[in-house]
Design a protein around this motif. Structure first.
Motif, mmCIF file in Angstrom:
data_model
loop_
_atom_site.group_PDB
_atom_site.id
_atom_site.type_symbol
_atom_site.label_atom_id
_atom_site.label_comp_id
_atom_site.label_asym_id
_atom_site.label_seq_id
_atom_site.Cartn_x
_atom_site.Cartn_y
_atom_site.Cartn_z
ATOM 1 N N VAL A 114 0.698 -1.090 -0.007
ATOM 2 C CA VAL A 114 0.088 -0.006 -0.082
ATOM 3 C C VAL A 114 0.862 1.395 0.090
ATOM 4 O O VAL A 114 1.753 1.311 1.045
ATOM 5 N N LEU A 115 0.512 2.049 -0.947
ATOM 6 C CA LEU A 115 1.276 3.333 -0.906
ATOM 7 C C LEU A 115 0.467 4.414 -0.520
ATOM 8 O O LEU A 115 -0.751 4.468 -0.937
ATOM 9 N N GLU A 116 1.224 5.445 0.083
ATOM 10 C CA GLU A 116 0.514 6.486 0.508
ATOM 11 C C GLU A 116 1.576 7.768 0.455
ATOM 12 O O GLU A 116 2.717 7.446 0.986
ATOM 13 N N LYS A 117 1.019 8.745 -0.151
ATOM 14 C CA LYS A 117 2.066 10.090 -0.503
ATOM 15 C C LYS A 117 3.521 9.479 -0.695
ATOM 16 O O LYS A 117 4.630 9.983 -0.325
ATOM 17 N N GLY A 118 3.467 8.821 -1.706
ATOM 18 C CA GLY A 118 4.843 8.283 -2.419
ATOM 19 C C GLY A 118 5.974 7.340 -1.721
ATOM 20 O O GLY A 118 6.867 7.436 -2.078
ATOM 21 N N ALA A 119 5.238 6.784 -0.595
ATOM 22 C CA ALA A 119 6.115 5.722 0.195
ATOM 23 C C ALA A 119 5.249 4.451 0.544
ATOM 24 O O ALA A 119 3.940 4.642 0.512
ATOM 25 N N VAL A 120 5.773 3.261 0.642
ATOM 26 C CA VAL A 120 5.012 2.065 1.211
ATOM 27 C C VAL A 120 4.899 2.242 2.374
ATOM 28 O O VAL A 120 5.869 2.494 3.237
ATOM 29 N N VAL A 121 3.421 2.228 2.737
ATOM 30 C CA VAL A 121 3.166 2.335 4.406
ATOM 31 C C VAL A 121 2.808 0.901 5.083
ATOM 32 O O VAL A 121 2.745 0.448 6.301
ATOM 33 N N LEU A 122 2.638 0.059 4.012
ATOM 34 C CA LEU A 122 2.137 -1.352 4.358
ATOM 35 C C LEU A 122 2.458 -2.346 3.601
ATOM 36 O O LEU A 122 2.398 -1.808 2.239
ATOM 37 N N ALA A 123 2.603 -3.819 3.840
ATOM 38 C CA ALA A 123 2.897 -4.602 2.896
ATOM 39 C C ALA A 123 2.527 -5.958 3.384
ATOM 40 O O ALA A 123 2.247 -6.175 4.802
ATOM 41 N N GLY A 124 2.155 -7.016 2.837
ATOM 42 C CA GLY A 124 1.654 -8.268 3.302
ATOM 43 C C GLY A 124 0.858 -9.076 2.142
ATOM 44 O O GLY A 124 0.774 -8.838 1.079
ATOM 45 N N THR A 125 0.434 -10.348 2.594
ATOM 46 C CA THR A 125 -0.386 -11.273 1.973
ATOM 47 C C THR A 125 -1.897 -10.469 1.456
ATOM 48 O O THR A 125 -2.042 -9.625 2.418
ATOM 49 N N GLY A 126 -2.208 -10.951 0.671
ATOM 50 C CA GLY A 126 -3.671 -10.280 0.302
ATOM 51 C C GLY A 126 -4.604 -10.600 1.385
ATOM 52 O O GLY A 126 -5.275 -9.564 1.955
ATOM 53 N N LYS A 127 -4.602 -11.762 1.862
ATOM 54 C CA LYS A 127 -5.443 -11.958 3.147
ATOM 55 C C LYS A 127 -5.164 -10.999 4.312
ATOM 56 O O LYS A 127 -5.693 -10.436 5.166
ATOM 57 N N GLU A 128 -3.691 -10.790 4.668
ATOM 58 C CA GLU A 128 -3.287 -10.167 5.763
ATOM 59 C C GLU A 128 -3.782 -8.503 5.254
ATOM 60 O O GLU A 128 -4.245 -7.919 6.360
ATOM 61 N N LEU A 129 -3.667 -8.115 4.335
ATOM 62 C CA LEU A 129 -4.024 -6.649 3.977
ATOM 63 C C LEU A 129 -5.477 -6.548 4.009
ATOM 64 O O LEU A 129 -5.820 -5.520 4.529
ATOM 65 N N LEU A 130 -6.158 -7.199 3.639
ATOM 66 C CA LEU A 130 -7.572 -7.109 3.579
ATOM 67 C C LEU A 130 -8.409 -7.204 5.167
ATOM 68 O O LEU A 130 -9.125 -6.696 5.305
ATOM 69 N N ALA A 131 -7.378 -7.965 5.863
ATOM 70 C CA ALA A 131 -7.760 -7.882 7.352
ATOM 71 C C ALA A 131 -7.228 -6.768 8.235
ATOM 72 O O ALA A 131 -7.702 -6.608 9.217
ATOM 73 N N ASP A 132 -6.398 -5.955 7.738
ATOM 74 C CA ASP A 132 -5.532 -4.969 8.314
ATOM 75 C C ASP A 132 -6.640 -3.635 8.521
ATOM 76 O O ASP A 132 -7.356 -3.419 7.830
ATOM 77 N N SER A 133 -6.432 -3.289 9.939
ATOM 78 C CA SER A 133 -7.643 -2.152 10.180
ATOM 79 C C SER A 133 -7.161 -0.999 9.736
ATOM 80 O O SER A 133 -8.055 -0.223 9.000
ATOM 81 N N TYR A 134 -6.104 -0.631 9.150
ATOM 82 C CA TYR A 134 -5.684 0.583 8.374
ATOM 83 C C TYR A 134 -6.263 0.548 7.166
ATOM 84 O O TYR A 134 -6.880 1.522 6.566
ATOM 85 N N VAL A 135 -5.913 -0.514 6.523
ATOM 86 C CA VAL A 135 -6.577 -0.888 5.053
ATOM 87 C C VAL A 135 -8.145 -0.475 5.085
ATOM 88 O O VAL A 135 -8.808 -0.022 4.298
ATOM 89 N N GLN A 136 -8.786 -1.295 6.211
ATOM 90 C CA GLN A 136 -10.334 -1.249 6.181
ATOM 91 C C GLN A 136 -10.830 0.144 6.604
ATOM 92 O O GLN A 136 -11.802 0.650 5.860
ATOM 93 N N ARG A 137 -10.059 0.936 7.448
ATOM 94 C CA ARG A 137 -10.468 2.400 7.439
ATOM 95 C C ARG A 137 -10.210 3.269 6.360
ATOM 96 O O ARG A 137 -10.971 3.735 5.990
ATOM 97 N N ALA A 138 -9.082 3.113 5.761
ATOM 98 C CA ALA A 138 -8.549 3.952 4.820
ATOM 99 C C ALA A 138 -9.290 3.694 3.218
ATOM 100 O O ALA A 138 -9.615 4.539 2.400
ATOM 101 N N PHE A 139 -9.408 2.360 3.004
ATOM 102 C CA PHE A 139 -9.808 2.013 1.688
ATOM 103 C C PHE A 139 -11.335 1.513 1.834
ATOM 104 O O PHE A 139 -12.017 1.633 0.741
ATOM 105 N N LEU A 140 -11.786 0.987 2.725
ATOM 106 C CA LEU A 140 -12.951 -0.128 2.622
ATOM 107 C C LEU A 140 -14.212 0.766 3.675
ATOM 108 O O LEU A 140 -15.091 0.297 3.492
ATOM 109 N N GLY A 141 -13.811 2.004 4.014
ATOM 110 C CA GLY A 141 -14.723 2.747 4.613
ATOM 111 C C GLY A 141 -15.172 1.958 5.950
ATOM 112 O O GLY A 141 -16.348 2.206 6.257
ATOM 113 N N ARG A 142 -14.684 1.278 6.628
ATOM 114 C CA ARG A 142 -15.079 0.429 7.862
ATOM 115 C C ARG A 142 -14.536 1.093 9.092
ATOM 116 O O ARG A 142 -13.383 1.552 9.163
#
Ligand code: ATP
Length: 240
Positions: free
Chosen positions: A212-240
């Motif tokens: 996951v990139l934010e403002k030109g830098a990698v802020v998160l990396a992982g398997t597909g499953k890990e990223l989907l379950a990540d609370s940052y990803v859920q908040r920032a991208f999935l609106g949860r």
């Protein structure tokens, strides 16, 4: 630390500024041979700039790119293509006034003549819909079909790694699903895929790993499953 001589793509510490405005400030990522890796992030996060550097369209101002154990940093795009990396840019840049066949022939122009027919047959095998439309003008096809053609044309260079910049952009969800199924089919033939996407859910479903990139830098990396379950990803991208 991963070995720099491994066969995959190894990108470290890339940076690029457009006229002094920093677009990518620190991107490191890897794609192992045969992997699907998603590069995710909001509008303007630096995804396209990153892949343009990898493909030799932009020259990195900092950092290093290696592929198959060889340095590629700053190499021009025709050299990068010959090394086995092809970029399918955002926006389905097919030639609208040319037929499907002519678009594919153009994509294969760097290959020896004797090889071109075989490459086109291979693409038609993967994309039967294109085979049915071989004589149709590219501009008269649907957005999904044009995207298929753009990917098929990229395959004409026989890449070991294909980079797809937002293949789902502007497509309806059902067409997006079909394009992603085709991306998986391409990958199953042994080709690595770096998939730039804003469509987080669907891309992580097919990706082995993601960044996951934010403002030109990698802020998160992982398997597909890990990223989907990540609370940052859920908040920032999935609106949860
Ligand atoms: P998008 O999904 O909108 O394509 P992105 O994550 O691919 O976004 P980039 O296109 O790499 O992001 O853009 C990163 C930053 O660089 C943005 O602030 C963008 O406005 C800027 N930028 C991109 N291309 C240029 C350009 N040719 N000239 C100047 N600035 C640019």
């Amino acid at each position: 630390m991963p070995s720099v001589d491994s066969a995959g793509l190894d990108v470290s510490g890339l940076a690029f500024a457009y006229d002094g405005a920093l677009a990518v400030r620190d991107v490191s990522l890897r794609v192992e041979p045969g992997e699907i890796v998603a590069l995710l992030g909001a509008n303007g996060a630096g995804k396209s700039t990153t892949v343009r550097m990898i493909a030799g369209v932009l020259r990195p101002q900092r950092g290093a790119i290696r592929f198959g154990g060889q340095a590629l940093t700053g190499a021009p795009s025709h050299f990068v293509v010959r090394r086995g990396i092809t970029l399918v840019p955002e926006g389905r840049l097919v030639f609208p006034q040319m037929t499907v066949m002519e678009n594919l022939q153009l994509g294969a122009h760097i290959k020896e003549r004797g090889k071109i027919a075989g490459l086109i047959d291979y693409a038609f095998g993967l994309f039967p819909r294109l085979a049915e439309r071989r004589s149709q003008l590219a501009g008269s096809m649907s957005g999904g079909e044009q995207q298929m053609l753009a990917i098929a044309r990229g395959l004409m260079a026989e890449p070991r790694l294909i980079i797809l910049d937002e293949p789902s952009l502007g497509l309806m969800p059902i067409v997006t699903q079909e394009v992603f199924r085709l991306v998986e089919a391409v990958n199953k033939t042994g080709i690595g895929v770096l998939l730039v996407e804003q469509n987080l859910h669907q891309s992580l479903r097919i990706a082995h790993r993601g960044y996951v990139l934010e403002k030109g830098a990698v802020v998160l990396a992982g398997t597909g499953k890990e990223l989907l379950a990540d609370s940052y990803v859920q908040r920032a991208f999935l609106g949860r």
